[in-house]
Structures are given as C-alpha cells and as structure tokens.
Write an enzyme that holds these catalytic residues in place. Structure first.
Site, mmCIF file in Angstrom:
data_model
loop_
_atom_site.group_PDB
_atom_site.id
_atom_site.type_symbol
_atom_site.label_atom_id
_atom_site.label_comp_id
_atom_site.label_asym_id
_atom_site.label_seq_id
_atom_site.Cartn_x
_atom_site.Cartn_y
_atom_site.Cartn_z
ATOM 1 N N LYS A 224 0.816 -1.223 0.000
ATOM 2 C CA LYS A 224 0.000 0.000 0.000
ATOM 3 C C LYS A 224 0.844 1.265 0.000
ATOM 4 C CE LYS A 224 -4.393 -1.900 1.043
ATOM 5 N NZ LYS A 224 -5.425 -2.281 1.981
ATOM 6 N N ARG A 264 -3.133 -10.078 5.022
ATOM 7 C CA ARG A 264 -3.537 -10.279 3.617
ATOM 8 C C ARG A 264 -2.430 -9.711 2.750
ATOM 9 N NH1 ARG A 264 -5.790 -7.236 -0.265
ATOM 10 N NH2 ARG A 264 -7.343 -8.148 -1.663
HETATM 11 N N1 PMM Z 1 -7.481 -3.902 0.337
HETATM 12 C C1 PMM Z 1 -7.671 -4.131 -0.967
HETATM 13 C C2 PMM Z 1 -8.582 -5.104 -1.403
HETATM 14 N N2 PMM Z 1 -9.273 -5.862 -0.512
HETATM 15 N N3 PMM Z 1 -9.750 -6.427 1.730
HETATM 16 C C3 PMM Z 1 -9.568 -6.213 3.034
HETATM 17 N N4 PMM Z 1 -10.231 -6.960 3.940
HETATM 18 N N5 PMM Z 1 -8.720 -5.243 3.496
HETATM 19 C C4 PMM Z 1 -8.024 -4.445 2.652
HETATM 20 O O1 PMM Z 1 -7.299 -3.542 3.129
HETATM 21 C C5 PMM Z 1 -8.188 -4.650 1.250
HETATM 22 C C6 PMM Z 1 -9.076 -5.658 0.818
HETATM 23 C C7 PMM Z 1 -6.888 -3.271 -1.921
HETATM 24 O O2 PMM Z 1 -6.504 -3.838 -3.111
HETATM 25 P P1 PMM Z 1 -5.475 -5.072 -3.285
HETATM 26 O O3 PMM Z 1 -6.321 -6.268 -3.541
HETATM 27 O O4 PMM Z 1 -4.626 -4.775 -4.471
HETATM 28 O O5 PMM Z 1 -4.695 -5.203 -2.031
#
Ligand code: PMM
Length: 310
Positions: A224, A264
């Site tokens: 990020k 994640r």
């Molecule tokens: N960030 C992204 C996508 N999904 N889900 C959760 N639970 N928390 C997050 O911070 C989050 C998410 C941003 O996009 P990415 O898939 O490229 O990381």
C-alpha cells in the site's frame, strides 16, 4: 493463543497469525493490475500462493484502488466464480473479496468459505442477509465510501478511536442482520479513506483495536501507498507497488506479534516466514520455545531448536 488472536467460527484454527494470499482477477488493481486477469493464470497463481505458504486465498474481481470505478455485476461474476470454483476444488481455503451479495452467494456456492467485504456490508443492503443465510464468516472492513472519492474522507481527530467506533457500528449492523458474532473478523482498512499517517497510527494501535473490538483482526498492508512513503522518506519517489514486498513482510511480522488473526498479502513467502518468527518469539515470551507451527511447503523455517540453526 486463541485468546490472543481470537477464533473465527467456521474456519480452520491456525496456531499463529494466518496468511491470506491475494488473487486479483482484475485488469487494474494498483498492486498487481492485469497480472492474473486471465482465469487460468489466476487459478495457477492462487495455487502458487498456497504452495508458498498461504493458509487462505482471497479472490477478487473488482479493483478498489483510489479513484477506481465499479465494474458491473455480470463482469465481476464472470471474473470471480470460475476461479473460486477451481481453487476450492483443488483444496484451497478460499475467500471472496466482494461488495456484492450476488457475487458472495455465487462464490459461496462455488466453494468460498469466507466473505471479505471492504465496505463491511454497507455497499449492498443485501450483503448482510446473504452472508447470514449462508452462515459463513464475514470480514468487516472500515470503509467510508466508494473508492472513486474516498481520499476526500480521510479526516480524523483520533483515527484509532474513530475507526474503532465506526467498525463497532458496522459489526453491530452485521450482528443485527443475523451474522453470528463468532463469525466476524474486523479490518482497519489501511489506505481506505486514510493517509499514510493514519495507516501508521492504526498499525501502532493494533493492540487497542483488538482490545476494543474483541474480534479477530485482519491486517491488509500489502504494497500500500503508506509503505511507498515510508520507503521513500520525506523526499524521493516512492518505489512502485511491486517493490514493497519486503516492507509488507515487515508489517506482517509486526501485525502477527500484535496478535493479528491474519495478514492479507500479495507475495506470500516472506510473510509466511514472518508470522512463524513472530510465533516463535511469542512462544519464547511465554516461557516455552515451541515449533513454529504447521508445515510450510517451500523455504520452511526449521523448527526452533533443530540442528543446524545458528
Ligand atoms: N485492500 C484491498 C482489497 N481488498 N480487503 C480487506 N479486507 N482489506 C483491505 O485492506 C483490502 C481488501 C486493496 O486492493 P489489493 O487487492 O490490491 O490489495
């Protein structure tokens, strides 16, 4: 350990912070846009993540990067459902990253066992009832509105206290809508309506989030913007998203040590090592040196105390 991280009813219990690998079936995610847009490549990537040590894989078909426009439901279904089906059939623990009830329902029918909704049930009024009816776990992320203009909402007096209060309200709505509290995971939503300083304050406040919300915590810092800013310092251009994986793994170790339930991440190997090191330190702090958890297929950290460890 359960008391440190909490347990999520309906999911396996890991003896350490779990690692959730990201499979973005999108042409435009900020972190890996286009790389896994083809369904077959996405499935292969998901399996590679599992082989690298992912405990779960999170399949999403809609980018949520700042400024992103929504994709329509039919397209999201087309991207997500076949990938979920194949990964689940191959034995992966699959979560679906969606704000749409219909996508969640069809992904669950295809084998997903967890719904990860960045809007925490706010974007689609049918989401909470759908998850409640399916009886699957639900990730409630802190969210202040769609990605197209979320950066305008990054205003806080005390970001940790406000995120706690707003997440608590989302959890209450989910429970009132029929989702069992034992199935709810909370996530501070790093980068969503937050500046880099807000993200860092939330990471510094993980113990408070865990204590105040008393639910398992998912931390999603991977690649990020705030990491780009940390790495670049006050001057200089931030490194591109794909050069932030070492920094991501550092956050994974910190989050694990703070009692996060899961991290994640896009690149799994280093975070899988990081959560195992955190687990070993936890064991040492508790006065008993313990092996670092379940078997990791590739590049494993040998059990603490084994021969050859310097
Ligand atoms: N960030 C992204 C996508 N999904 N889900 C959760 N639970 N928390 C997050 O911070 C989050 C998410 C941003 O996009 P990415 O898939 O490229 O990381």
């Amino acid at each position: 350990m359960s008391t440190l991280r909490g347990r999520v009813a309906g999911l396996p219990e890991w003896d350490r912070c779990a690692v959730m690998g990201v499979v973005n079936v999108t042409p435009d995610s900020f972190s890996d846009g286009g790389q896994w847009f083809d369904g077959e490549l996405a499935v292969k990537h998901g399996l590679d993540l599992v082989n690298a040590g992912a405990d779960l894989v999170d399949v999403g078909g809609e980018s949520t990067r700042p400024g992103a426009l929504r994709v329509d439901e039919a397209e999201e279904l087309r991207r997500v459902v076949p990938v979920v089906r194949e990964l689940a059939a191959a034995g992966a623990v699959v979560s679906v990253d969606t704000m749409r009830a219909a996508v969640a329902e069809q992904a669950i029918a295809a084998g997903a066992v967890l719904v990860n909704d960045v809007s925490g049930g706010s974007a689609d009024p049918a989401m909470v009832p759908a998850v409640a009816a399916a009886g699957v776990p639900f990730v409630v992320m802190h969210w202040r509105g769609q990605s197209i203009d979320m950066n305008h909402r990054a205003h806080y007096t005390d970001v940790v206290a406000e995120v706690v209060a707003e997440l608590r309200a989302s959890v209450d709505r989910a429970v009132a809508g029929g989702i069992a509290l034992e199935r709810i995971v909370v996530d501070p939503g790093l980068g969503f309506a937050k500046t880099a300083d807000h993200d860092l304050a939330l990471l510094a406040g993980l113990a408070e989030l865990r204590r105040e919300l008393a639910r398992p915590l998912l931390v999603a810092a991977s690649r990020k913007r705030f990491l780009g800013r940390v790495l670049a310092g006050d001057q200089g251009a931030p490194p591109p998203a794909r050069e932030r994986d070492a920094a991501t793994a550092a956050v994974s170790a910190i989050a694990a040590r703070e009692g996060a339930w899961a991290v994640r991440v896009h690149e799994v190997g280093a975070s899988a090592d990081g959560v195992r090191v955190a687990r070993a330190v936890e064991g040492a702090a508790a006065g008993s040196v313990q092996p670092a958890g379940s078997v990791r297929p590739a590049g494993s950290v040998p059990p603490v105390g084994s021969a050859g460890v310097v």
